[in-house]
Design a protein around this motif. Sequence first.
Motif, PDB file in Angstrom:
ATOM      1  N   GLY A  80      37.151  55.130  32.628  1.00  0.00           N
ATOM      2  CA  GLY A  80      37.519  53.771  33.010  1.00  0.00           C
ATOM      3  C   GLY A  80      36.549  52.759  32.429  1.00  0.00           C
ATOM      4  N   TYR A  81      36.400  51.661  33.147  1.00  0.00           N
ATOM      5  CA  TYR A  81      35.525  50.574  32.713  1.00  0.00           C
ATOM      6  C   TYR A  81      34.242  50.634  33.534  1.00  0.00           C
ATOM      7  CZ  TYR A  81      39.666  48.787  30.377  1.00  0.00           C
ATOM      8  OH  TYR A  81      40.757  48.653  29.556  1.00  0.00           O
ATOM      9  N   HIS A  82      33.091  50.636  32.845  1.00  0.00           N
ATOM     10  CA  HIS A  82      31.813  50.812  33.523  1.00  0.00           C
ATOM     11  C   HIS A  82      31.102  49.470  33.679  1.00  0.00           C
ATOM     12  CE1 HIS A  82      31.855  55.245  33.411  1.00  0.00           C
ATOM     13  NE2 HIS A  82      32.671  55.016  32.390  1.00  0.00           N
ATOM     14  N   ALA A  93      32.222  52.978  37.949  1.00  0.00           N
ATOM     15  CA  ALA A  93      33.358  53.102  37.032  1.00  0.00           C
ATOM     16  C   ALA A  93      34.591  52.542  37.741  1.00  0.00           C
ATOM     17  CB  ALA A  93      33.584  54.548  36.637  1.00  0.00           C
ATOM     18  N   VAL A  94      35.284  51.628  37.088  1.00  0.00           N
ATOM     19  CA  VAL A  94      36.462  50.985  37.669  1.00  0.00           C
ATOM     20  C   VAL A  94      37.694  51.493  36.922  1.00  0.00           C
ATOM     21  CG1 VAL A  94      37.576  48.775  38.137  1.00  0.00           C
ATOM     22  CG2 VAL A  94      35.091  48.956  38.248  1.00  0.00           C
ATOM     23  N   THR A 120      34.719  51.604  46.957  1.00  0.00           N
ATOM     24  CA  THR A 120      35.863  51.688  46.048  1.00  0.00           C
ATOM     25  C   THR A 120      36.122  50.319  45.445  1.00  0.00           C
ATOM     26  OG1 THR A 120      36.842  53.346  47.503  1.00  0.00           O
ATOM     27  CG2 THR A 120      38.291  52.342  45.873  1.00  0.00           C
ATOM     28  N   PRO A 121      36.088  50.205  44.092  1.00  0.00           N
ATOM     29  CA  PRO A 121      36.393  48.912  43.476  1.00  0.00           C
ATOM     30  C   PRO A 121      37.875  48.585  43.643  1.00  0.00           C
ATOM     31  CG  PRO A 121      35.953  50.574  41.795  1.00  0.00           C
ATOM     32  CD  PRO A 121      35.749  51.228  43.131  1.00  0.00           C
ATOM     33  N   LEU A 122      38.165  47.378  44.112  1.00  0.00           N
ATOM     34  CA  LEU A 122      39.544  46.989  44.403  1.00  0.00           C
ATOM     35  C   LEU A 122      40.080  45.941  43.443  1.00  0.00           C
ATOM     36  CD1 LEU A 122      39.183  46.515  48.251  1.00  0.00           C
ATOM     37  CD2 LEU A 122      39.889  48.556  47.039  1.00  0.00           C
ATOM     38  N   ALA A 123      39.248  44.979  43.070  1.00  0.00           N
ATOM     39  CA  ALA A 123      39.720  43.868  42.247  1.00  0.00           C
ATOM     40  C   ALA A 123      38.581  43.332  41.400  1.00  0.00           C
ATOM     41  CB  ALA A 123      40.279  42.760  43.141  1.00  0.00           C
ATOM     42  N   ILE A 124      38.957  42.635  40.341  1.00  0.00           N
ATOM     43  CA  ILE A 124      37.979  42.041  39.431  1.00  0.00           C
ATOM     44  C   ILE A 124      38.326  40.566  39.237  1.00  0.00           C
ATOM     45  CG2 ILE A 124      39.323  42.718  37.406  1.00  0.00           C
ATOM     46  CD1 ILE A 124      36.643  43.040  35.912  1.00  0.00           C
ATOM     47  N   GLU A 125      37.291  39.753  39.141  1.00  0.00           N
ATOM     48  CA  GLU A 125      37.491  38.335  38.845  1.00  0.00           C
ATOM     49  C   GLU A 125      36.633  37.990  37.640  1.00  0.00           C
ATOM     50  OE1 GLU A 125      36.554  34.095  40.952  1.00  0.00           O
ATOM     51  OE2 GLU A 125      37.106  35.758  42.269  1.00  0.00           O
ATOM     52  N   LEU A 126      37.299  37.603  36.557  1.00  0.00           N
ATOM     53  CA  LEU A 126      36.602  37.256  35.315  1.00  0.00           C
ATOM     54  C   LEU A 126      36.120  35.810  35.371  1.00  0.00           C
ATOM     55  CD1 LEU A 126      39.033  38.695  32.618  1.00  0.00           C
ATOM     56  CD2 LEU A 126      37.006  39.750  33.527  1.00  0.00           C
ATOM     57  N   PRO A 127      35.197  35.446  34.457  1.00  0.00           N
ATOM     58  CA  PRO A 127      34.883  34.023  34.322  1.00  0.00           C
ATOM     59  C   PRO A 127      36.172  33.279  33.939  1.00  0.00           C
ATOM     60  CG  PRO A 127      33.388  35.376  33.001  1.00  0.00           C
ATOM     61  CD  PRO A 127      34.438  36.285  33.546  1.00  0.00           C
ATOM     62  N   GLN A 128      36.284  31.999  34.304  1.00  0.00           N
ATOM     63  CA  GLN A 128      37.516  31.259  34.019  1.00  0.00           C
ATOM     64  C   GLN A 128      37.777  31.125  32.527  1.00  0.00           C
ATOM     65  OE1 GLN A 128      37.061  27.556  36.243  1.00  0.00           O
ATOM     66  NE2 GLN A 128      38.674  28.291  37.597  1.00  0.00           N
ATOM     67  N   ARG A 129      36.704  31.029  31.741  1.00  0.00           N
ATOM     68  CA  ARG A 129      36.863  30.808  30.290  1.00  0.00           C
ATOM     69  C   ARG A 129      36.036  31.814  29.502  1.00  0.00           C
ATOM     70  NH1 ARG A 129      36.662  24.343  29.613  1.00  0.00           N
ATOM     71  NH2 ARG A 129      38.031  23.837  31.327  1.00  0.00           N
ATOM     72  N   VAL A 130      36.572  32.213  28.343  1.00  0.00           N
ATOM     73  CA  VAL A 130      35.829  33.061  27.414  1.00  0.00           C
ATOM     74  C   VAL A 130      35.934  32.455  26.015  1.00  0.00           C
ATOM     75  CG1 VAL A 130      36.096  35.234  28.663  1.00  0.00           C
ATOM     76  CG2 VAL A 130      37.810  34.581  27.006  1.00  0.00           C
ATOM     77  N   THR A 131      34.941  32.758  25.183  1.00  0.00           N
ATOM     78  CA  THR A 131      34.947  32.282  23.805  1.00  0.00           C
ATOM     79  C   THR A 131      35.320  33.444  22.896  1.00  0.00           C
ATOM     80  OG1 THR A 131      33.230  30.681  24.332  1.00  0.00           O
ATOM     81  CG2 THR A 131      33.570  31.177  22.009  1.00  0.00           C
TER      82      THR A 131
END
Length: 188
Positions: A80-82, A93-94, A120-131
């Motif tokens: 998964g994603y570490h 690991a998600v 247990t990882p349930l959800a992810i919140e990304l930064p609002q903006r990426v470059t």
Amino acid sequence: MKVIASTLRKGNVVEKDGKLYVILTAENIHPGKGTPVTQLDMRRITDGVKVSERYRTTEQVERAFVEDREHTFLYQDAEGYHFMNPENYEQIAVPEDVIGDSAPYLQEGMAVMLSIHNATPLAIELPQRVTLEIVETEPVTKGQTASSSYKPAILSNGVKTSVPPHITTGTRVVIMTADGSYVERAKD
């Protein structure tokens, strides 16, 4: 902890009939007549089944106690994603289904908010903006005004978006992670 349905947002975790659900979309609907409602699209955490529910905006919903903590994205592999907790350097690991459509925007070293319930990882919140960088787009057309005419482009993460006509291949741009829309040219 009970909360009013209209305050729920994407990524929140609610408890319904003893099961945990992560909210995928939350929309408050105000019809011309009648009671305003909150439409929630949720995914059951145990088996991934998607459910749609409607609540009156003033109705109480049971929100699960979930720890929201900042983590740093490290890498992705077969497990998964570490991610790493920057406070104690613990790694987690998600699974891919938790990451969902956020996956293309993850960048090495990116700080994200992970919602964790009983380890247990349930959800992810990304930064609002990426470059990101534009890797493919149509060439600039002379005489084309910069009004509301946008052209298709492909970003360095493979996501398709629309950009103004003056943006060329190789330009770094700021993108909203929620919908992949163009914000502005990067200032770096």
